[in-house]
Design a protein around this motif. Sequence first.
Motif, PDB file in Angstrom:
ATOM      1  N   THR A  81       0.853  -1.190   0.000  1.00 24.04           N
ATOM      2  CA  THR A  81       0.000   0.000   0.000  1.00 24.04           C
ATOM      3  C   THR A  81       0.888   1.240   0.000  1.00 24.04           C
ATOM      4  O   THR A  81       2.052   1.194   0.442  1.00 24.04           O
ATOM      5  N   GLU A  83       0.447   3.792   1.864  1.00 24.22           N
ATOM      6  CA  GLU A  83       0.648   4.181   3.269  1.00 24.22           C
ATOM      7  C   GLU A  83       1.823   3.423   3.879  1.00 24.22           C
ATOM      8  O   GLU A  83       2.640   3.998   4.612  1.00 24.22           O
ATOM      9  N   ARG A 114       1.803  -1.581  -8.471  1.00 21.02           N
ATOM     10  CA  ARG A 114       0.489  -0.942  -8.406  1.00 21.02           C
ATOM     11  C   ARG A 114       0.704   0.539  -8.700  1.00 21.02           C
ATOM     12  O   ARG A 114       1.028   1.343  -7.809  1.00 21.02           O
ATOM     13  N   ALA A 117      -0.928   3.407  -6.607  1.00 19.40           N
ATOM     14  CA  ALA A 117      -0.393   3.481  -5.249  1.00 19.40           C
ATOM     15  C   ALA A 117       1.023   4.054  -5.250  1.00 19.40           C
ATOM     16  O   ALA A 117       1.397   4.819  -4.341  1.00 19.40           O
TER      17      ALA A 117
END
Length: 244
Positions: A81, A83, A114, A117
């Motif tokens: 991710t 984050e 990704r 992301a």
Amino acid sequence: MELFHCFGARPEHRVDTRQAVDMLAASGCRYLAVNTHTIDRVDRGDDLPIGYWTATLGSVRDALGADSPVVPVLNINHPVTAEEAVERTHRAAELTGLRVIKLEVLDEDFTVSRNEAVLAAAATLVDEGFEVWPLITPDEAVLAECVALGSTMVRVMGSPIGARRGIDPQWREEMDRVLATASVPVMLDGGVGSVEHAVAAARQGFSSILVNSCLFADGDPVAALRGFRAAIDAADAPATLVRG
């Protein structure tokens, strides 16, 4: 074309300090990729691993010596991710003081970027003053967004990580568009499996190439890097006119 490399992609790829130094000497690589997947298990930046065995940032830097031109960079490897990637970067930078970031955000299999992301994480980190080298799958629009954010180099996958098949046919046309429109250096990073792939990349117009898992196919990554270095140097050399 510049040659980059890491120090193994799996735990069975064992690299100790001496071998890491020998790999850098064989490749002529100017950068030492410092893995961050163990960031929650270390208290000092010097304990971050180089690869997956006993070599660490501290041990390799000490072995190279203070006069070495090799520059450590943070390899934000295996986040899934944006984050997680940003949080890991903050912690690694706090421990090491390093500000150049080799950024990726991968799928659950750790094989394909990704892109959205990656863009989200890169936007945050560039805004915070990091130099970011994002990894993306071939996409002309995504590359343009990376450049607009301020990325100084973009790493573009030829095929999934560990695939060792060079540039996947499904990505070839888009890769051509990426190379034709890029205004920053583009690295081929992902799926490189042979010296022939490296030579083709040099001729296609990539600024650099990264190799990793293929170095361990025959058990001697130092010898493999010598082969890549020699082939890239030959491909970069100007043609010699021979008169009969």
